[in-house]
Design a protein around this motif. Structure first.
Motif, short mmCIF file in Angstrom:
data_model
loop_
_atom_site.label_atom_id
_atom_site.label_comp_id
_atom_site.label_asym_id
_atom_site.label_seq_id
_atom_site.Cartn_x
_atom_site.Cartn_y
_atom_site.Cartn_z
N PHE A 32 0.84 -1.20 0.00
CA PHE A 32 0.00 0.00 0.00
C PHE A 32 0.87 1.24 0.00
CE2 PHE A 32 -1.95 3.31 2.67
CZ PHE A 32 -3.15 3.52 2.01
N VAL A 33 0.47 2.25 -0.79
CA VAL A 33 1.14 3.54 -0.78
C VAL A 33 0.08 4.63 -0.83
CG1 VAL A 33 2.72 5.10 -2.00
CG2 VAL A 33 3.18 2.67 -1.97
N MET A 34 0.28 5.68 -0.04
CA MET A 34 -0.63 6.82 -0.03
C MET A 34 0.22 8.09 -0.04
SD MET A 34 -3.66 7.77 2.69
CE MET A 34 -2.63 7.62 4.14
N ALA A 62 -5.85 25.38 6.77
CA ALA A 62 -5.12 25.22 8.03
C ALA A 62 -5.35 23.86 8.67
CB ALA A 62 -5.52 26.32 9.00
N SER A 63 -4.26 23.21 9.03
CA SER A 63 -4.26 21.94 9.77
C SER A 63 -5.06 20.84 9.09
CB SER A 63 -4.76 22.17 11.21
OG SER A 63 -3.94 23.12 11.85
N GLN A 64 -4.97 20.77 7.77
CA GLN A 64 -5.68 19.73 7.04
C GLN A 64 -4.69 18.82 6.32
OE1 GLN A 64 -9.08 20.68 4.68
NE2 GLN A 64 -9.46 22.57 5.81
N VAL A 65 -5.16 17.62 6.01
CA VAL A 65 -4.40 16.66 5.22
C VAL A 65 -5.26 16.30 4.02
CG1 VAL A 65 -3.36 14.36 5.14
CG2 VAL A 65 -3.19 15.74 7.22
N VAL A 66 -4.68 16.39 2.83
CA VAL A 66 -5.39 16.05 1.60
C VAL A 66 -4.74 14.82 1.00
CG1 VAL A 66 -6.00 16.84 -0.71
CG2 VAL A 66 -6.00 18.45 1.19
N ILE A 67 -5.53 13.78 0.75
CA ILE A 67 -5.02 12.56 0.13
C ILE A 67 -4.94 12.79 -1.38
CG2 ILE A 67 -5.43 10.12 -0.32
CD1 ILE A 67 -6.91 10.01 2.38
N GLU A 68 -3.74 12.67 -1.92
CA GLU A 68 -3.52 12.86 -3.35
C GLU A 68 -3.72 11.56 -4.13
OE1 GLU A 68 -2.53 15.60 -5.32
OE2 GLU A 68 -3.14 16.74 -3.56
N CYS A 69 -3.23 10.47 -3.59
CA CYS A 69 -3.27 9.21 -4.32
C CYS A 69 -3.21 8.05 -3.33
CB CYS A 69 -2.09 9.14 -5.28
SG CYS A 69 -2.00 7.61 -6.22
N VAL A 70 -4.00 7.03 -3.60
CA VAL A 70 -3.97 5.80 -2.79
C VAL A 70 -3.87 4.63 -3.76
CG1 VAL A 70 -5.29 4.32 -1.23
CG2 VAL A 70 -5.38 6.79 -0.96
N ASP A 71 -2.98 3.71 -3.48
CA ASP A 71 -2.84 2.54 -4.35
C ASP A 71 -2.42 1.34 -3.50
OD1 ASP A 71 -2.87 1.03 -6.63
OD2 ASP A 71 -1.07 1.90 -7.50
N SER A 72 -2.92 0.17 -3.86
CA SER A 72 -2.50 -1.05 -3.17
C SER A 72 -2.36 -2.18 -4.18
CB SER A 72 -3.49 -1.43 -2.06
OG SER A 72 -4.72 -1.83 -2.61
N THR A 73 -1.66 -3.21 -3.76
CA THR A 73 -1.40 -4.35 -4.63
C THR A 73 -2.51 -5.40 -4.47
OG1 THR A 73 -0.13 -5.45 -2.90
CG2 THR A 73 1.09 -4.02 -4.42
N PRO A 74 -2.59 -6.35 -5.37
CA PRO A 74 -3.55 -7.45 -5.21
C PRO A 74 -3.24 -8.25 -3.93
CG PRO A 74 -2.66 -7.43 -7.43
CD PRO A 74 -1.87 -6.45 -6.64
N LEU A 75 -4.23 -8.99 -3.46
CA LEU A 75 -4.05 -9.82 -2.27
C LEU A 75 -2.94 -10.84 -2.50
CD1 LEU A 75 -7.78 -10.44 -1.37
CD2 LEU A 75 -6.24 -8.74 -0.41
N VAL A 76 -2.24 -11.19 -1.43
CA VAL A 76 -1.09 -12.08 -1.52
C VAL A 76 -1.40 -13.40 -0.80
CG1 VAL A 76 1.34 -12.35 -0.92
CG2 VAL A 76 0.46 -10.10 -1.52
N GLY A 77 -1.09 -14.51 -1.44
CA GLY A 77 -1.24 -15.83 -0.81
C GLY A 77 -2.63 -16.08 -0.27
N ASP A 78 -2.71 -16.44 1.01
CA ASP A 78 -4.02 -16.74 1.61
C ASP A 78 -4.62 -15.53 2.33
OD1 ASP A 78 -2.24 -16.63 3.68
OD2 ASP A 78 -2.87 -18.50 4.62
N GLN A 103 -8.52 -4.78 4.11
CA GLN A 103 -9.37 -3.59 4.31
C GLN A 103 -9.22 -3.03 5.72
OE1 GLN A 103 -11.18 -1.97 1.89
NE2 GLN A 103 -11.25 -0.43 3.48
N ASP A 104 -9.18 -3.89 6.72
CA ASP A 104 -9.00 -3.44 8.10
C ASP A 104 -7.68 -2.69 8.27
OD1 ASP A 104 -11.44 -4.52 8.77
OD2 ASP A 104 -10.59 -6.32 9.73
#
Length: 100
Positions: free
Chosen positions: A53-55, A69-85, A92-93
């Motif tokens: 995962f990278v954000m 002021a005092s805010q965070v803006v998400i520019e990009c979120v990306d994750s890889t496919p599920l691994v193994g089992d 998601q958690d």
């Protein structure tokens, strides 16, 4: 004569700039922020550490104008496919906990 025409062009530009300032104000306000990349890794017995995962975010400090002021803006979120089992709900958690 091109030299005299340049004077007329600059006067037209000055008028346009004045009109834009009246409509938009003095121009854009520079807002300082800090870029951050947040990465999550998962340890896999066969491969080792895997990036899952990278954000990328912009963080605005308290010194910024009120709307930033005092805010965070998400520019990009990306994750890889599920691994193994790995199950989707587990991933998601983890991602939800990271973003919150």
């Amino acid at each position: 004569d091109p030299a005299s025409d340049q004077g007329g062009a600059s006067q037209r530009l000055d008028k346009q700039q004045q009109q834009m300032k009246r409509r938009l104000g003095e121009g854009p306000v520079l807002v300082p922020y800090r870029n951050k990349a947040i990465a999550l890794f998962m340890s896999d017995q066969t491969v080792g550490d895997l990036l899952i995962f990278v954000m990328y975010v912009k963080e605005y400090g308290p010194e910024c104008p009120d709307e930033y002021a005092s805010q965070v803006v998400i520019e990009c979120v990306d994750s890889t496919p599920l691994v193994g089992d790995e199950h989707g709900i587990q991933r998601q958690d983890i991602l939800t906990a990271t973003i919150l």
